[in-house]
Design a protein around this motif. Structure first.
Motif, PDB file in Angstrom:
ATOM      1  N   ALA A 298       0.837  -1.205   0.000  1.00 43.26           N
ATOM      2  CA  ALA A 298       0.000   0.000   0.000  1.00 43.26           C
ATOM      3  C   ALA A 298       0.871   1.254   0.000  1.00 43.26           C
ATOM      4  CB  ALA A 298      -0.925  -0.006   1.212  1.00 43.26           C
ATOM      5  N   TYR A 299       1.994   1.177   0.700  1.00 43.92           N
ATOM      6  CA  TYR A 299       2.981   2.243   0.640  1.00 43.92           C
ATOM      7  C   TYR A 299       3.971   1.810  -0.434  1.00 43.92           C
ATOM      8  CZ  TYR A 299       0.824   3.875   4.866  1.00 43.92           C
ATOM      9  OH  TYR A 299      -0.077   4.336   5.772  1.00 43.92           O
ATOM     10  N   ASN A 300       4.188   2.630  -1.414  1.00 44.71           N
ATOM     11  CA  ASN A 300       4.814   2.187  -2.641  1.00 44.71           C
ATOM     12  C   ASN A 300       6.339   2.224  -2.691  1.00 44.71           C
ATOM     13  OD1 ASN A 300       2.092   3.014  -2.888  1.00 44.71           O
ATOM     14  ND2 ASN A 300       2.257   2.899  -5.076  1.00 44.71           N
ATOM     15  N   TYR A 301       7.005   2.766  -1.678  1.00 47.06           N
ATOM     16  CA  TYR A 301       8.456   2.922  -1.745  1.00 47.06           C
ATOM     17  C   TYR A 301       9.112   2.583  -0.414  1.00 47.06           C
ATOM     18  CZ  TYR A 301       7.390   5.401  -6.030  1.00 47.06           C
ATOM     19  OH  TYR A 301       6.929   5.716  -7.270  1.00 47.06           O
ATOM     20  N   LYS A 302      10.410   2.281  -0.490  1.00 48.49           N
ATOM     21  CA  LYS A 302      11.239   2.075   0.695  1.00 48.49           C
ATOM     22  C   LYS A 302      12.641   2.557   0.366  1.00 48.49           C
ATOM     23  CE  LYS A 302      12.577  -2.679  -0.425  1.00 48.49           C
ATOM     24  NZ  LYS A 302      12.641  -4.051   0.074  1.00 48.49           N
ATOM     25  N   ILE A 303      13.435   2.797   1.399  1.00 51.23           N
ATOM     26  CA  ILE A 303      14.831   3.198   1.223  1.00 51.23           C
ATOM     27  C   ILE A 303      15.690   1.979   1.534  1.00 51.23           C
ATOM     28  CG2 ILE A 303      16.682   4.708   2.036  1.00 51.23           C
ATOM     29  CD1 ILE A 303      14.456   6.733   2.730  1.00 51.23           C
ATOM     30  N   VAL A 304      16.686   1.727   0.700  1.00 48.51           N
ATOM     31  CA  VAL A 304      17.611   0.623   0.927  1.00 48.51           C
ATOM     32  C   VAL A 304      19.042   1.153   0.921  1.00 48.51           C
ATOM     33  CG1 VAL A 304      16.102  -1.188   0.014  1.00 48.51           C
ATOM     34  CG2 VAL A 304      17.637   0.008  -1.523  1.00 48.51           C
ATOM     35  N   TYR A 305      19.904   0.431   1.620  1.00 49.41           N
ATOM     36  CA  TYR A 305      21.325   0.767   1.698  1.00 49.41           C
ATOM     37  C   TYR A 305      22.106  -0.278   0.917  1.00 49.41           C
ATOM     38  CZ  TYR A 305      26.009   1.163   3.623  1.00 49.41           C
ATOM     39  OH  TYR A 305      27.367   1.294   3.755  1.00 49.41           O
ATOM     40  N   CYS A 306      23.061   0.161   0.119  1.00 49.63           N
ATOM     41  CA  CYS A 306      23.901  -0.741  -0.676  1.00 49.63           C
ATOM     42  C   CYS A 306      25.071  -1.203   0.176  1.00 49.63           C
ATOM     43  CB  CYS A 306      24.398  -0.012  -1.922  1.00 49.63           C
ATOM     44  SG  CYS A 306      25.429  -1.049  -2.945  1.00 49.63           S
TER      45      CYS A 306
ATOM     46  N   LEU B 245       3.183  11.863  -2.112  1.00 52.14           N
ATOM     47  CA  LEU B 245       1.905  12.488  -2.376  1.00 52.14           C
ATOM     48  C   LEU B 245       2.125  13.755  -3.162  1.00 52.14           C
ATOM     49  CD1 LEU B 245       0.220  12.084   1.129  1.00 52.14           C
ATOM     50  CD2 LEU B 245      -0.127  10.675  -0.917  1.00 52.14           C
ATOM     51  N   LYS B 246       1.242  14.008  -4.109  1.00 52.72           N
ATOM     52  CA  LYS B 246       1.327  15.212  -4.903  1.00 52.72           C
ATOM     53  C   LYS B 246       0.998  16.419  -4.018  1.00 52.72           C
ATOM     54  CE  LYS B 246       0.342  16.139  -9.630  1.00 52.72           C
ATOM     55  NZ  LYS B 246      -0.535  15.867 -10.763  1.00 52.72           N
TER      56      LYS B 246
END
Length: 90
Positions: free
Chosen positions: A42-50, A88-89
């Motif tokens: 439902a929440y479309n994004y996440k932050i990842v660490y390389c 969100l816009k």
């Protein structure tokens, strides 16, 4: 600039803090290699660490999530459970 900090909280997570090095990809900036990744929830994004330690190595990614310290403070940290969000816009 964010960076992966070497400080471990009681749950064994590595905190994400400010103070990273601005610059091009290289061993001096490996601690601040983050990216936004699309998810199916439902929440479309996440932050990842390389997690790569060299530019020619195969890269592995670790989610950035929320952890709570012994005083009840929330922190961004490398985690198995991602903190998901959406844009969100305005």
């Amino acid at each position: 600039m964010w960076k992966n900090d070497n400080f471990h909280v009681s749950k064994g997570h590595r905190l994400v803090t400010t103070g990273g090095v601005v610059g091009n990809l290289g061993k001096e900036t490996v601690g601040n290699w983050f990216m936004i990744e699309k998810t199916d929830g439902a929440y479309n994004y996440k932050i990842v660490y390389c997690l790569s330690e060299c530019l020619s190595c195969k890269r592995k990614f670790k989610n950035v999530g929320m952890v709570v310290d012994q005083n009840g403070n929330q922190h961004l940290a490398l985690s198995d459970v991602p903190f998901q969000f959406r844009f969100l816009k305005a």
